[in-house]
Design an enzyme around this catalytic site. Structure first.
Site, mmCIF file in Angstrom:
data_model
loop_
_atom_site.group_PDB
_atom_site.id
_atom_site.type_symbol
_atom_site.label_atom_id
_atom_site.label_comp_id
_atom_site.label_asym_id
_atom_site.label_seq_id
_atom_site.Cartn_x
_atom_site.Cartn_y
_atom_site.Cartn_z
ATOM 1 C CB SER A 119 17.432 32.680 -28.659
ATOM 2 O OG SER A 119 17.366 33.910 -27.977
ATOM 3 C CG ASP A 173 24.592 35.816 -27.262
ATOM 4 O OD1 ASP A 173 24.007 36.872 -27.562
ATOM 5 O OD2 ASP A 173 24.050 34.702 -27.298
ATOM 6 C CG HIS A 205 21.692 35.854 -29.938
ATOM 7 N ND1 HIS A 205 21.723 35.045 -28.821
ATOM 8 C CD2 HIS A 205 20.387 35.919 -30.319
ATOM 9 C CE1 HIS A 205 20.492 34.635 -28.545
ATOM 10 N NE2 HIS A 205 19.669 35.148 -29.438
#
Length: 226
Positions: A119, A173, A205
């Site tokens: 991320s 996600d 995610h």
């Protein structure tokens, strides 16, 4: 000014000949990704794992609440991601480069270092790997996007133009949309980079066993035991 980052460090179980530096996501810490070293440590006894901790920053997306972050975020839609905290990114870049410099100074060649992240950490992994004058063994970017994408065409250093890049993203996600990861991979390919973009059906995610296996294969291919 580059700050000195603290890190979770998991030493090599055997003779140390390679290092993985892996950067966590927003609100997390190096401990949040220590499972990666736990799962792969016995497979790669020659690898030392460095999991830096991001400093606390006020995050606009979360009402200014301070949390571990590599840079500020105003939102996670396309326009918000385009409104980038370049100053924060570049500050964190300098700090991550200090971690890498210390590892090189300890005797590990940069070609035996893989820089990766998840991320926000993936944004930093790409930024670190692509702009460094040091040649890395590889770059891993999970559930993420390419920061400073339009500038990267000129910011990218010649040293890592041919460095292999593994990008992984789940197609379910809800935080960093799959489309953003795919577009980022295509942008990098258009700049001439070697990108392997892997899709994980139904993955949100987070990480999954198939992704960890892909990371393991990548590590084995590019920084196998010397």
């Amino acid at each position: 000014m580059a700050s000195n980052l603290t890190s979770v460090i998991i030493g090599a179980k055997g003779k140390h000949t390679a290092t993985v530096v892996f950067l966590h996501g927003l609100g997390d810490s190096g401990h949040g990704w220590s499972f990666l070293a736990s799962e792969l440590g016995s497979v790669f006894p020659h690898i030392k794992w460095i999991l830096p901790n991001a400093p606390e920053k006020p995050i606009t997306l979360n009402g200014g609440f301070r949390m571990p972050a590599w840079f500020d975020l105003t939102g996670l839609d396309k326009s918000s991601l385009a409104d980038e905290d370049e100053k924060g990114m570049l500050s964190s870049l300098a700090s991550v480069n200090k971690v890498i410099q210390a590892e090189v100074d300890s005797g590990i060649p940069s070609e035996r270092i893989i820089v990766g992240g998840f991320s926000q950490g993936g944004v930093m992994a790409l930024l670190t790997g692509l702009t460094s004058e040091r040649k890395f063994g590889g770059i891993i970017a999970c559930s993420t996007w390419l920061g400073m994408a339009e500038k990267m065409k000129t910011m990218g250093a010649e040293a890592n133009k041919k460095t292999p890049i593994l990008m992984c993203h789940g197609d379910a996600d809800p935080v960093v949309r799959y489309q953003f990861g795919e577009e980022s991979a295509n942008k990098l390919k258009s700049y001439g980079y070697s990108v392997n973009f892997k899709t994980y059906p139904g993955m949100p995610h987070s990480a999954c066993p198939d992704e960890i296996q892909e990371i393991a294969m990548f590590i084995k291919k590019y920084v196998s035991d010397a």
